[in-house]
Design a protein around this motif. Structure first.
Motif, PDB file in Angstrom:
ATOM      1  N   ARG C  85       0.830  -1.208   0.000  1.00  0.00           N
ATOM      2  CA  ARG C  85       0.000   0.000   0.000  1.00  0.00           C
ATOM      3  C   ARG C  85       0.860   1.252   0.000  1.00  0.00           C
ATOM      4  NH1 ARG C  85      -5.566  -1.200   2.080  1.00  0.00           N
ATOM      5  NH2 ARG C  85      -5.661   0.984   2.649  1.00  0.00           N
ATOM      6  N   PRO C  91      -5.370   1.447  -5.272  1.00  0.00           N
ATOM      7  CA  PRO C  91      -5.787   0.661  -4.111  1.00  0.00           C
ATOM      8  C   PRO C  91      -5.197  -0.747  -4.152  1.00  0.00           C
ATOM      9  CG  PRO C  91      -7.673   1.757  -5.105  1.00  0.00           C
ATOM     10  CD  PRO C  91      -6.512   1.941  -6.047  1.00  0.00           C
ATOM     11  N   ILE C  93      -5.664  -4.490  -2.113  1.00  0.00           N
ATOM     12  CA  ILE C  93      -6.497  -5.260  -1.188  1.00  0.00           C
ATOM     13  C   ILE C  93      -5.867  -6.631  -1.007  1.00  0.00           C
ATOM     14  CG2 ILE C  93      -8.742  -6.373  -0.856  1.00  0.00           C
ATOM     15  CD1 ILE C  93     -10.084  -4.135  -2.233  1.00  0.00           C
ATOM     16  N   GLN C  97      -7.836  -9.724   4.273  1.00  0.00           N
ATOM     17  CA  GLN C  97      -8.539  -8.487   4.618  1.00  0.00           C
ATOM     18  C   GLN C  97      -9.934  -8.432   3.989  1.00  0.00           C
ATOM     19  OE1 GLN C  97      -7.042  -5.215   2.302  1.00  0.00           O
ATOM     20  NE2 GLN C  97      -7.457  -3.689   3.896  1.00  0.00           N
ATOM     21  N   ALA C 204     -14.302 -12.322  -2.388  1.00  0.00           N
ATOM     22  CA  ALA C 204     -14.537 -11.113  -1.604  1.00  0.00           C
ATOM     23  C   ALA C 204     -13.712  -9.942  -2.135  1.00  0.00           C
ATOM     24  CB  ALA C 204     -14.214 -11.379  -0.134  1.00  0.00           C
ATOM     25  N   LEU C 208     -15.134  -6.451  -3.781  1.00  0.00           N
ATOM     26  CA  LEU C 208     -14.821  -5.165  -3.154  1.00  0.00           C
ATOM     27  C   LEU C 208     -14.101  -4.244  -4.130  1.00  0.00           C
ATOM     28  CD1 LEU C 208     -13.878  -6.262   0.475  1.00  0.00           C
ATOM     29  CD2 LEU C 208     -15.840  -4.867  -0.223  1.00  0.00           C
ATOM     30  N   LEU C 212     -15.278  -0.465  -4.963  1.00  0.00           N
ATOM     31  CA  LEU C 212     -14.415   0.718  -4.904  1.00  0.00           C
ATOM     32  C   LEU C 212     -14.424   1.489  -6.221  1.00  0.00           C
ATOM     33  CD1 LEU C 212     -11.189  -0.570  -3.078  1.00  0.00           C
ATOM     34  CD2 LEU C 212     -13.159   0.617  -2.112  1.00  0.00           C
TER      35      LEU C 212
END
Lengths: 227, 227, 227, 227, 227, 227
Positions: C85, C91, C93, C97, C204, C208, C212
Motif C-alpha cells: 500500500r 488501491p 487489497i 482483509q 470477496a 470489493l 471501490l
C-alpha cells in the motif's frame, strides 16, 4: 475460459500493449497475456523466429491444457503457427494471418509495411503459403527496428507514414497492413493522415476470435487440424 | 445504417430464411433482406449465374446509394462478387468467400458439400481465384437441387449427411463448408451427427461483417477496391 | 486498465485458479494474473511470508508503474500488504482483509478455517492489527497443507467440512471465512452442506474492487496512504 | 426484491435525496425509500437517536417480512444498527459503518467531518465498537446543523471544506468520510477542491450492498447474526 | 428521476404488489411506490372515489414538485385522473385508462371484469368519457371484494375465471381487461385457462410509460394538458 | 420473428425512411420494411386509399404467414387497417392510430397537421371511428403534397411550422400529431421551434409495438379480433 495471447519474444511491455489492444478490439472476450521468457527480445528475420519456436510451443501446450478457448500468436511473422495448430485443442490465429484475412475481406488488395528488410522474405513466404499472393501489392520495410517503436515513436511514425504513402502511390492499393505487433496503436492516426484503410494484426486477430466464437458447433477436440 | 443481404435469385422465402440466420448469428447488427426479382428462381451452375448478375448489380448500386454499411451477396457461388465490390462504397462479402475464410481460420483445411454437380466447377474456380486452393480437400455434390432443400428436407438431409461423412473419410478434413445459401439451418445437426465442424456461409458472412465493423478506420469511400 | 492479481507464491496453477474465481465474481472488471516466480511454492507461516515479500513488492511496483487500477495480493496471510500500500499508486487489497470485511458486513461475527496450524498465529495477528478482533470467533486449522488442496481434494474437503461444522457448534458463529487462496472453489458446496455463510477471500476481494470502482473521486496518486 | 433504504428521521426530502444517491451509485439494484414518520425531524446526538429507534425497528421488521433483500439504515449515527441486524432476515448496513469500511479499504486511514459537536461522541463510540479505531485520524464537527445542509448549502459547503482541509493538515490523512446522510452530493466537489478522497456513506452503502449480492451462498435466514 | 406509482387507497401491501408488477413489466424504468394514507382502505364505487381524491392530489403535487418523470394512479377507477393531469408537470396515466388503450391496440374489442357491482357504473362512465365505448363488450362484476383478492385468492380466482369465460361466450370478445389493481398477478394463469388475451392495468401502465419515454421532445412543462 | 412495416404506396425511399425511424425509436425490436409495388406512388385522399388496399392486404397475408410478430401499416390514413386486423394472426397497428393513442396519453388533447386538404375528411372519419373525437382540436392541411416533403424540404418545413403554430394559437392544444408517414424526421425541430409536443406516427407505432411485446400472454392466433 480465456483467449491466451502469447508473445513469442521476451519483451513483457510488448505483451502488455498487445493485451490492451486486444481488449479494446473485442471487449466481450476475456484475454490473458503470456510472455515467452525463453524467446529472443525481438523477432526480426528467420533466425530469430527459429529460436523462438520451442519455448513458444511449450506455452501453447500449457494454454491448451489449461483449457484456453483460443490462442493468438502475437508476432507478425506467424512464428510457429503451423506447429501450434497441430498441438492445440483450440483455434490458433497468428496476427499476420489475421491481418491478411481482414485486408482481403475489406479491400481485396493490400500492401504490408513492416520493420526491417530482414523480415520481408519471411512475410512474403507466409503470404504465399497462406494463399494471399493474389491480393498482395508489396511487402515494404520501414527500416524501423522493433524496439525503436517504443524508444523513438516520432521517428518511427515518420518512417511508417512515408512507406504507407509510397504503398498507395506505387502499389495500386488503398489498404495497408502494419507488419509488427508493436504497431498496434498506429492505425487511427495513419488512416487519418493518408486516407488508407490501415489494419494492425492484433486488432484483426481479436475481432476474428470474436467472430469464430459463434461457430463452435463441434467439440473442441475436433477443431484440431489433420496431422 | 444496415447491412443489406441481397438474394440474387427470385425466391423470397430463401431471402427470409437467410435473413433469419444472419440475425441469429450477429444480433448486434441490423440486417435488411432484398430479393432480386429479376434473377432466376435458383442459381445452379454458371449459366444461371450470368443471368443473375445484371439485376443483382442494380440492387447493389441502390443499397450503396442508400448508405448501406455493408452488403452480403446471398448466393454460395459468390455471383457477381468482384463486380459488386467495384461499384459499392461499402464492404461486400460473398457467402461462399465467407465460408472459406472461416474454415481456413478454424481448421486449416476443409471440403465443400454443395447441391448439384453443375455447381462444382463454379465453386472450384472461385476457390482457386480467391487463393484458398491450398486449404481445400474436395468440392462434393450431394445432388440435392436447391429448391428440394425446402421441399423435401429429410431426403436432403440424408444426402448431405452422406457426403459430409464421405468428406471426412476420404478427403483428410474435419471441417465441411455447406455450399448453398439454403443450408443455413443444417450445421448444428450435421455437426452433432458427424463430429465435424460444419460451417454455413450465411452465418460466416454475418459474423465476419460484425468483425469488420470494428476496423472502419477509413471513410467509407476509401473502402472501395482499386478499379 | 486492469486489476492485477499477484500470487506471492510461485505456483502458477494457483494463479490461474484465483484469476478464474475473480473473473466469475466481478465480470465487469478486467483482471490480469501474475505469479511471483521468486517466491516460495506455498506460503505457510511467518518464515515463508518473509521470504515472499521482496519479489512480491517488485511486482507491485511494476503493476503500479504500468498503470494498474487496483492490485489484489492473492495470499490469505495478506503478505506484504502494508508495504504494498505504501508503494502503489492504486488501491491494494489483501484477500484475507477482504474476507474479514465481507464477513463483518454480512454476518457481524465469523470464524476462519485455514490450512496448517503454523498459519494460525499469522492470521490472528492480522485480524488484531486490522481491527476485526471484536467480530472474530476463532481461527481454526484444518491441517490440510496448501498443495494438498489440489493434490487430494476429497480428503481436503472432508477436513475443512469438519472444521466448519466445529466452528458453528463451538464458536457461536454462522459465517466462516476460508483461510487460503486455494479454497476459492469450496464455498458453494460447504455452504449447502452446513447452512453457514461461507466466504472465500478471492471472491470477496474481487467484489470489493468492483465496489471501490465507483468511489474514485480523487486522482489515483491521492489514493496513496500516508507514509 | 428490493433494497429498502430506511430514513430513521421524518424528513421525506432527505429520503428522496438518499434514494437518488443510492440509485446513481448502484444502478443494477432496485431501491425503495421509506421514511420513519415517527422519528425526529433530524437526529443529532444520542438523545435523538434513542427516540428514533423504536419506530425504525418497526419499519425494519416490515421490510424484512415483505422480503427485502437488504436494508440500509440511512443515518450516519448507525442508529439502531445492532438491533436491526438481530431482527432482520437479510443483511443490514448502516451508512456510517459503510463509510468506515470503504475508507479503510481505499486509504487505510481517515478522518470524519460531521455536523454538530453533539454527534462527535456518538460517532467515536461507533468507530470504537466497530473496530475502526486503528484507522481513525479524528472526528470533526463542522457545526453545520443537518437541516442547514439544504437550507443554506453555500455556507454549509464553506464550513465543511474548511474542516476537510484542517483534517488533511492536522490529522495525517488523505481520506475524509462525510458524517451525515445529507452530504450525499458533496464528495465530487470537495474532492476536486482539496485533493482528498472524500466518501459519503450512502454511496458507500449502496456499493457494498451490490458487492454482497454476489456472496449469498446461504439461505437468507442464515444471514442472521447470532443473538 | 423516477416514475411515482401512487396508490390512492391506504393499503400498503397493495402498493408493494403493484410496485413489484410495474418493475417486472418495465425493468428499464425506476419506480417509487407511494401510499395515500389519507385514503380509504379500498376504493369501491363512486363515494369511496370522491373521498380518495383530495389526499391523492396532495401526493400528485408532491411527486411533480420532486421532479417525477411520470405518475401512475394505481386505481382502476382512474380516480382523480383528470384533476391530476391538470396539476402535474409530467405525464399522468391511470391504470384503467392504460388497460383500455392496450386492449384496443391488441384486440380491437374487449370486456372488463371488475370486483363489485358498485364499480360497474364508474368504469362504464370512464370508458364513455375516454372514448373507448366503440371497443367495449361489457363491464362485468365478479362480486369479489377488493380485499378478498388477497384474503381468499382461490375463491377470487374461481369467480374471475367464471366471468372471463362468460365474457368470451356472451360478449363477442377475445380480450378481457381485469378491472382492479389487486389483480396484477392473474393474467398469465387466466390467459392459459381461457385462451383469451388478459390484460391488467398496472402492467399496461408501466409499459405505456416506457413507450412514452422515447417521445419527450418537448420540455416537461409543455406536457401539461390545457386547463 | 420481426415486425413488418408495410408501406402501402410504391415509393421505396419512403419505406427506407420509415424503417430508419422505427429502428431508432425501438432499437430492441427487429423491423423489416416492405413496399407495396402495386399501390399508388403516394396516397392522398380516399380514392388513392381504395386503390392501395388490395395489394396491401396481399402483403399483410404474406407477412402473417411468414410468422411476423407484428405489422405496422405505414400510411397515416390507416389504409386497410380494419381489414388487415381481420386477416393477420398478429397485432396490426396503423401509424395514424398510433399517433392518436400517444397524443391522448401524453397530452389529453391534440390537433393533426397533414398534407393536402383532400386528406382531412379521411383523417376526421378515422378519428371519429376510433373514438378519439373527444380529444381532437382540429385536423389541418399544410397543403404540402406528400412527395414535396422529400423534394423541397425547406418549403415543406415552413408550411408545417406555420400550421403547428396556428394549431397552438387557435385550437387550444399543446400537442400536434404530424399526419403523414413522410414527416418522421420533423418532430425534434418543430418541437424546439414551437414548444409543442410534436408526435409522428412511425415513432409512435414503433414504441407501442415494443410496449405490446410484454403483454403477449395469449397464443398469437387468439390475438385476432372478432369477425
Amino acid at each position: 475460459m480465456s483467449i491466451v495471447l502469447i508473445n513469442p519474444n521476451s519483451t513483457a511491455s510488448m505483451t502488455a500493449a498487445m493485451l490492451h489492444g486486444a481488449r479494446l478490439a473485442a471487449p466481450d472476450l476475456v484475454f490473458d497475456g503470456w510472455t515467452s521468457h525463453g524467446g529472443p527480445p525481438a523477432i526480426q528475420g528467420a533466425a530469430d523466429g527459429a529460436l523462438a519456436v520451442p519455448p513458444l510451443l511449450e506455452l501453447v501446450r500449457e494454454a491448451s491444457n489449461m483449457g484456453a478457448s483460443g490462442i493468438i500468436i502475437g508476432c507478425f511473422d506467424d512464428t510457429g503457427l503451423d506447429e501450434a495448430r497441430e498441438i492445440a485443442a483450440c483455434p490458433v490465429i497468428g496476427i499476420g494471418q489475421a491481418g491478411y484475412h481482414m485486408a482481403t475481406l475489406l479491400a481485396g488488395r493490400f500492401s504490408v509495411v513492416t520493420t526491417l528488410g530482414v523480415s520481408v522474405p519471411v512475410l512474403r513466404a507466409n503470404i504465399d503459403a497462406q494463399g494471399f499472393a493474389p491480393h498482395l501489392g508489396r511487402v515494404r520495410a520501414s527500416e524501423v527496428p522493433v524496439l525503436a517503436l517504443e524508444a523513438d515513436p516520432d521517428a518511427a511514425h515518420t518512417a511508417i507514414l512515408r512507406e504507407t504513402r509510397a504503398a498507395m502511390a506505387e502499389d495500386d492499393v488503398r489498404c495497408v497492413v502494419l507488419g509488427c505487433a508493436g504497431m498496434v496503436d498506429l492505425p487511427v492516426r495513419l488512416s487519418a493522415e493518408t486516407g488508407a484503410t490501415v489494419i494492425d494484426g492484433v486488432t484483426a486477430a481479436a475481432r476474428l476470435m470474436a467472430a469464430l466464437a459463434g461457430l463452435h458447433t463441434a467439440p473442441a477436440a475436433q477443431l484440431l487440424p489433420q496431422v
